[in-house]
Design an enzyme around this catalytic site. Structure first.
Site, PDB file in Angstrom:
ATOM      1  N   GLU A  85       0.895  -1.235  -0.053  1.00 43.48           N
ATOM      2  CA  GLU A  85      -0.003   0.044  -0.035  1.00 43.48           C
ATOM      3  C   GLU A  85       0.786   1.178  -0.068  1.00 43.48           C
ATOM      4  OE1 GLU A  85      -1.078  -2.667   1.410  1.00 43.48           O
ATOM      5  OE2 GLU A  85      -3.336  -2.967   0.587  1.00 43.48           O
ATOM      6  N   HIS A 154     -10.775  -4.660  10.417  1.00 46.90           N
ATOM      7  CA  HIS A 154     -11.191  -4.777   8.960  1.00 46.90           C
ATOM      8  C   HIS A 154     -12.472  -3.977   9.075  1.00 46.90           C
ATOM      9  CE1 HIS A 154      -8.098  -7.435   7.901  1.00 46.90           C
ATOM     10  NE2 HIS A 154      -8.424  -7.457   6.510  1.00 46.90           N
TER      11      HIS A 154
END
Lengths: 362, 431
Positions: A85, A154
């Site tokens: 990322e 998450h």
């Protein structure tokens, strides 16, 4: 890091032109189709637009948002990246420095935490630090907010995290119209845009007008939408919570309370004007968000209303937000940790009824 | 290359001091990259390739043909530079050195503020690399970025004014010491966090490739230089980008300015294998090690690395062993570095070394070099005077440039965009 990728099997129309022939108002498309066609059209219109991220190409997107794009535009414009990322978000920013228009997909916004340095420091601040020499026309997009059963890391909403930072624009589509209009606006925008989608909305269908299906369709950034007009209480919401607020409004209507539901669409810039106009009409406000309560979007809206419309309020502002805890895993706890329709209904009733005795006493 | 892998060296690093710099051993390197990436398509994996790798045996062939990073030495009797080149290099290095000395002076006089990281001692790297670039080529730097900006052509006036926080600075006082941007010179900024600049530089290199191969701009052959230090080479973004740059064969050179110290952390105490150049071959790109105190050696290596990138053959990792003559920043008391070590490197001053080379090879006279120094002195006096006399940024500037599109400030209570409020440009609007 990533356990199960949910395969939603709705068919995605391969070409947008096929949809355009149905111009009747009854047309419905899913949010997934809306995002897919918006990406497709913008990539087709401008060769400088490209998509990069994990699994966007051969896998067709972890949530199939980019389905068909690799075949159409090739691997040089639909880039499968390694799981890096920080690396690929930074590469996107660097590519945007000289006029390319990257769309960076995070498989979920939770993973943007690994790249937040580039979103804030490299993207949001460069135009200012360079005194306007280097603008960064980039879109960071992906699913945001509470998912189901995936635990604390998450499952959270990043709207207020990014909305606090000057130089960023933060968009939160709810319906298919929002998704199309706002994503197209985001890609065309000269500034970095954080585009927060919602996994649980991808498969939902919404009616869309012929206008919204036109390839030139675009929504203004910074403008909220009044989804339902009302006169007794204003409910602000964004993303999935707009649906909840609309359902709450239906329930309230049965009890004689007319709720006005504002779909914020844009968290930054925030459409304070629309919110305040509405509150001045209804005199009551309920804010709804999925994120944590402290320093959240609701807090900002509340401040705006207190600053600009204090004298119009007939009741304390009610704030509905996620519980102030990391997301629990157990289904029963998880349900308690995110706002439910009943919470919104209760808050709206509190706001309305609390003022009644006072008014009667006066 | 006397860098040892011993983690706890008892004495200061010997570096390259035992190897005399010689003009008869120019550095060059070559390897065949075509074997490592059989597909010439733009960006690596196609479905076909994936299937192939899934079915075939592990990719041993990649390892077998991984480029060897050794610097090949070969004999030649030619001089490394012409007289003009020598003088240009000397002028750029003197500019870098004198500029930073002037910064220290101005900092202590209170003319500049915050963090100021000076480049003294490392000039051979900036000059050796950047002077080979074309104007269209990109440079991405770190917080120690003044001299990179100067080498790239940003004027002393613009950089000095920026440091003074004046409206005439290269970023109108909005960037500061660690954030030198110049679109005109393709200076893509100094990045103040460790490792942050590397992905941005890789993205700039990506844009060149995209322009050439997708937008069909035939002249898009820009090369990007990413400068960073030894401390950064332990950061994940370094590895992430080595991988992607090699994978996609991007036109970039990763330039490590290994000055042996990350503030007060010795490179040897921080890094399991201190030979940073070795990490290039691990990703399928050449890794080169060069004496960063010798501008001519740096230049030889840089030439090949830049040309390689421009030819479309992909990235190179170059480790320049160098040394900073001052503390990490002007706020650093610099108490951890051994005085003997500092002494040792002071004796290897890259400017003195170049001077000596110019004299020994009759490329310049004492007078000519003195004239250059005088010229730079004058330029810097002028820059300071210019910066000092320049106006502070006006109040209205506060709200400018937050967005390329000022509508980013949203809609005001009157229902119009805030940026349309006249108070907005006066700097008195509430936002």
């Amino acid at each position: 890091m990533w356990g199960v990728i949910k395969h939603k099997t709705q068919s995605i129309r391969p070409a947008f032109s096929a949809i355009r022939h149905f111009s009747s108002a009854a047309k419905e498309i899913t949010v997934r189709e809306a995002l897919n066609t918006a990406l497709d059209e913008e990539m087709s219109a401008d060769p400088k637009v490209f998509l990069m991220g994990e699994e966007v190409g051969e896998y067709q997107g972890a949530y199939k948002i980019s389905k068909g794009l690799l075949e159409k535009y090739g691997p040089e414009r639909v880039l499968d990246t390694p799981i890096t990322e920080a690396g690929f978000a930074g590469i996107g920013v660097g590519a945007a420095y000289y006029g390319l228009r990257p769309v960076v997909e995070f498989m979920t916004f939770n993973f943007s935490m690994q790249a937040i340095d580039h979103i804030i420091n490299s993207a949001a601040k460069s135009n200012y630090m360079s005194a306007g020499q280097i603008s960064v026309p980039i879109v960071f997009r992906g699913p945001n907010g509470a998912a189901a059963g995936v635990g604390a890391q998450h499952s959270q909403c990043y709207a207020s995290w990014y909305a606090t930072c000057p130089g960023l624009k933060v968009l939160t589509p709810y319906s298919s119209e929002d998704a199309r209009g706002l994503l197209k606006a985001a890609i065309r925008d000269p500034d970095p845009v954080v585009f927060l989608e919602n996994e649980l909305l991808y498969g939902e269908s919404f009616p869309v007008s012929a206008e919204a299906l036109d390839s030139s369709f675009c929504l203004p950034i910074g403008k909220a939408k009044i989804e339902r007009e009302g006169k007794d209480v204003t409910i602000t919401a964004y993303s999935k919570m707009v649906g909840y607020a609309l359902k709450a409004a239906e329930a309230l209507a049965k009890e004689g309370i007319s709720a006005e539901v504002i779909n914020l669409r844009s968290i930054r810039p925030l459409d304070r004007a629309t919110i305040n106009t509405s509150v001045r009409k209804t005199n009551r406000l309920v804010t709804v968000e999925e994120g944590f309560p402290q320093h959240g979007v609701g807090a900002e809206i509340c401040t705006s209303v207190i600053e600009e419309s204090f004298g119009y309020l007939d009741a304390p502002v009610e704030r509905i937000a996620g519980a102030d805890v990391p997301m629990p895993y157990a289904a029963n706890l998880e349900r308690m940790a995110v706002p439910q329709i009943e919470d919104i209904v209760r808050a709206a009733k509190r706001a309305c009824h609390r003022s009644v005795p006072l008014a009667a006493a006066a | 290359m006397s860098f040892t892998a011993t983690k706890f060296a008892p004495s200061p690093l010997p570096l390259n001091s035992t190897t005399p710099r010689s003009n008869d051993k120019p550095l060059s390197f070559s390897f065949d990259h075509s074997k490592t990436n059989p597909s010439s398509s733009f960006l690596g994996s196609t479905r076909k390739l994936l299937r192939f790798t899934a079915l075939a045996k592990p990719r041993a062939q990649t390892r077998a043909s991984t480029p060897v990073a050794d610097v090949l030495l070969h004999q030649t009797s030619n001089l490394l530079i012409t007289k003009e080149e020598g003088l240009e290099l000397y002028e750029d290095m003197i500019l870098g050195r004198f500029f930073e000395d002037k910064c220290a002076e101005m900092y202590y006089r209170g003319k500049m503020f915050g963090f100021v990281h000076l480049y003294n001692g490392q000039e051979a790297v900036s000059t050796g690399f950047i002077k080979l670039l074309k104007k269209e080529d990109y440079v991405v730097s770190t917080y120690r970025d003044h001299v990179h900006a100067l080498s790239k052509g940003v004027s002393s006036r613009a950089v000095m004014s920026e440091l003074f926080g004046k409206a005439t600075g290269c970023c109108r006082g909005q960037g500061g010491s660690m954030h030198m941007f110049s679109k005109e010179h393709n200076m893509l900024g100094g990045f103040a966090f460790i490792g942050e600049g590397i992905p941005v530089a890789t993205g700039a290199a990506f844009s060149s490739k995209y322009r050439r191969e997708v937008l069909n701009e035939a002249d898009a052959d820009q090369v990007t230089l990413a400068f960073f230090g030894d401390g950064t080479c332990n950061n994940g973004q370094f590895f992430e980008c080595l991988n992607m740059a090699a994978l996609w064969k991007l036109p970039i050179v990763f330039v490590v300015e290994n000055n042996l110290w990350a503030i007060g952390m010795s490179h040897l105490r921080a890094t399991s294998d201190p030979q940073i150049w070795k990490k290039g071959p691990a990703f399928g790109m050449p890794g080169i090690h060069v004496d960063g105190m010798d501008v001519l050696k740096v230049r030889e290596v840089a030439k090949e690395a830049i040309e390689r990138a421009r030819r479309g053959e992909g990235p190179t990792l170059v480790e320049c062993e160098t040394y900073r003559f001052r503390g990490h920043s002007l706020a650093d008391p610099d108490e951890l570095r051994d005085p003997a070590e500092k002494e040792h490197y002071a004796g290897r001053d890259p400017i003195t070394a170049l001077k000596q080379y110019l004299f020994e090879n009759n490329l310049a006279s004492e007078q000519e070099l003195k004239a250059i120094e005088k010229k730079i002195d004058e330029i810097l006096d002028d820059a300071v005077e210019f910066a000092d006399n320049s106006p502070l940024p006006p109040r209205s500037q506060l709200l400018e440039n937050v967005f390329a599109d000022p509508k980013g400030f949203g809609i005001g209570p009157d229902g119009r965009y805030r940026c349309e409020d006249p108070k907005f440009t006066e700097g008195t609007a509430q936002v």
